[in-house]
Write a protein that holds these residues in place. Structure first.
Motif, short mmCIF file in Angstrom:
data_model
loop_
_atom_site.label_atom_id
_atom_site.label_comp_id
_atom_site.label_asym_id
_atom_site.label_seq_id
_atom_site.Cartn_x
_atom_site.Cartn_y
_atom_site.Cartn_z
N SER A 108 12.30 -53.29 -47.32
CA SER A 108 11.00 -52.59 -47.23
C SER A 108 9.93 -53.49 -46.59
O SER A 108 8.75 -53.12 -46.53
CB SER A 108 10.55 -52.14 -48.62
OG SER A 108 10.39 -53.28 -49.46
N ARG A 135 4.20 -50.29 -47.03
CA ARG A 135 5.24 -49.55 -47.78
C ARG A 135 5.24 -48.05 -47.46
O ARG A 135 5.51 -47.21 -48.32
CB ARG A 135 5.10 -49.78 -49.28
CG ARG A 135 5.40 -51.21 -49.69
CD ARG A 135 5.51 -51.37 -51.16
NE ARG A 135 5.77 -52.76 -51.51
CZ ARG A 135 6.97 -53.35 -51.52
NH1 ARG A 135 8.02 -52.66 -51.20
NH2 ARG A 135 7.10 -54.62 -51.83
N LEU A 154 9.43 -47.85 -51.24
CA LEU A 154 9.01 -47.34 -49.92
C LEU A 154 8.74 -45.84 -50.01
O LEU A 154 9.48 -45.12 -50.68
CB LEU A 154 10.14 -47.61 -48.90
CG LEU A 154 9.87 -47.18 -47.46
CD1 LEU A 154 8.77 -48.03 -46.82
CD2 LEU A 154 11.15 -47.29 -46.62
N ASP A 171 -0.83 -48.99 -54.87
CA ASP A 171 0.04 -50.04 -54.32
C ASP A 171 0.16 -51.19 -55.31
O ASP A 171 -0.83 -51.59 -55.93
CB ASP A 171 -0.55 -50.56 -53.00
CG ASP A 171 -0.45 -49.52 -51.91
OD1 ASP A 171 0.49 -48.71 -51.96
OD2 ASP A 171 -1.32 -49.51 -51.00
N GLY A 206 5.92 -52.69 -54.98
CA GLY A 206 6.23 -51.27 -54.81
C GLY A 206 5.00 -50.39 -54.80
O GLY A 206 3.86 -50.86 -54.66
#
Ligand SMILES: Cc1cc2nc3c(=O)[nH]c(=O)nc-3n(C[C@H](O)[C@H](O)[C@H](O)COP(=O)(O)OP(=O)(O)OC[C@H]3O[C@@H](n4cnc5c(N)ncnc54)[C@H](O)[C@@H]3O)c2cc1C
Length: 381
Positions: free
Chosen positions: A317, A273, A151, A132, A136
């Motif tokens: 997102s 995400r 995502l 992570d 993003g």
């Protein structure tokens, strides 16, 4: 090391995952799919067929050849004690051309796969690690390549490794029945009808019409394994008896396969995400043939929620946006899980009195046109 940058990575190239990529791309997102298995191909005799509801065809982002060439079912007949007391549904009542289409899974997957750009469909893609970042997620694949995206959509099936890795709790229960599927030849024409009997022994037998004139059997039975072990002639006699000869003598036209049946529901559909869709989020008893339709409804909702946020200039997102998807779909899926669970128990062997009452209720319902039309609309959406 190669680096790909996508808006959205869909993990899992089953029907739901491929439909998700197609729908997200049609809505303007740069989405791609990672499938651990080989690229889907059409099987000559597909053991798994789906009853695709009209609303799900929209989720597939327009009619595919797989659907256009599929067998429509224009009628449905559901009964318990006697076929003469059946609950009958008819597409013409709703001025619809069909109640749904019977589509072989392999054909649907192969069509969806082929419709994607080559560089947005990765077969043999084993996910090794997920990292992570603030802006993003990076997915490291076994060939050392990386997909970077905003995502991840987990469509990785009932045992979803992504759901497990995110430690999302799962409510799960097994049914005493197993699901036996097999292709059949029928002595009488299927009349474009999906036939389903809730049998007095607690099993549910469904005959889905096929374009070749035969039927596909889905038999949810506590004796599924024993039924598979019967000699073909004995099996065919048992099955013809269980369906009370509505299509005459039924003959096996291929292998019998048995699947364990379980219902499960993820406590959350959303993590950092990450969103779950399809069997990764929920599985239902197959008696209503709704499994894949629920997954395709997830796809529609997710695409609409993400596109609305993007069009409003918001971070699509963000957790608040993803929570909107979860709120809408978790409630609808809970309802279907509860309904199919209730039906499987109400007609089960432990409640013979109740099942008799419900059998009579079917005949009564059949004589209530407005209630029947309401049920049909519900099943088609
Ligand atoms: C006996 C039986 C009969 C059924 N009949 C019907 C019916 O008539 N109608 C209906 O609507 N539904 C039916 N269902 C339910 C239906 O099969 C499922 O709802 C449907 O397959 C779910 O699709 P999916 O894409 O979510 O998951 P899946 O079809 O399970 O696909 C998951 C995909 O993810 C891939 N994958 C997994 N992990 C990874 C990873 N780490 N990386 C990359 N890829 C990964 C897998 O290889 C697979 O291709 C039935 C089910 C059973 C058991």
């Amino acid at each position: 090391m190669s680096l790909r940058r996508w808006d959205i990575a869909v993990v899992g190239g089953g029907v739901v995952g491929l439909a998700a990529v197609r729908a997200l791309r049609a809505a303007g997102f740069d989405a791609g799919v990672l499938e651990q298995g080989e690229a889907p191909v059409v099987l000559a005799r597909d053991p798994r067929l789906y009853a695709i509801a009209p609303a799900s065809v929209e989720a597939l982002a327009g009619p595919l050849d797989a659907v256009a060439e599929a067998q429509p079912y224009r009628h449905m007949q559901v009964w318990h004690q006697q076929p003469s007391q059946a609950l009958r549904f008819d597409a013409a009542v709703l001025r619809a051309s069909a109640l749904g289409w019977i589509v072989p899974e392999s054909r649907l997957r192969a069509d969806l796969w082929q419709a994607l750009p080559q560089d947005r469909r990765l077969a043999g893609a084993q996910l090794r690690a997920r990292t992570d970042h603030d802006d993003g997620v990076s997915l490291l694949l076994s060939d050392d390549s990386v997909v970077r995206c905003a995502l991840v959509v987990a469509c990785d099936g009932a045992t979803s490794p992504l759901r497990e890795a995110a430690k999302i709790p799962l409510h799960r229960w097994r049914y005493v029945q197993g699901g036996l599927v097999a292709p059949l030849d029928c002595a009488q024409p299927h009349q474009d009808t999906a036939w389903q009997r809730f049998c007095p022994d607690g099993s549910v037998v469904a005959l889905l019409p096929l374009a070749n004139g035969g039927c596909s059997l889905v038999w949810s039975s506590p004796d599924a394994t024993a039924l598979r072990a019967l000699q073909p002639a004995d099996f065919e006699a048992r099955l013809t008896d269980a369906t009370q000869g509505v299509l005459g003598h039924l003959t096996l036209a291929g292998e019998r396969q048995v699947f364990p049946l379980a219902a499960q529901h993820a406590e959350r559909y959303v993590d950092h995400r990450l969103v779950l869709a399809g069997d990764a989020a929920h599985t239902v008893h197959p008696l209503a043939g709704q499994g894949v339709n629920l997954g395709l409804a997830d796809v529609q909702q997710l695409t609409a929620v993400l596109a609305a946020a993007r069009d409003a200039g918001r971070d699509w997102s963000a957790p608040r946006v993803l929570a909107r998807y979860q709120r809408a779909r978790r409630a609808a899926n809970s309802e279907m899980i509860a309904l199919t669970d209730l039906l499987s128990r109400a007609f089960g062997p432990a409640t013979p009195g109740l099942s008799g009452l419900l059998g009579t209720g079917m005949g009564w319902l059949d004589r209530s046109p407005s209630l029947k039309a309401l049920l049909m609309r519900r099943a088609m959406n």
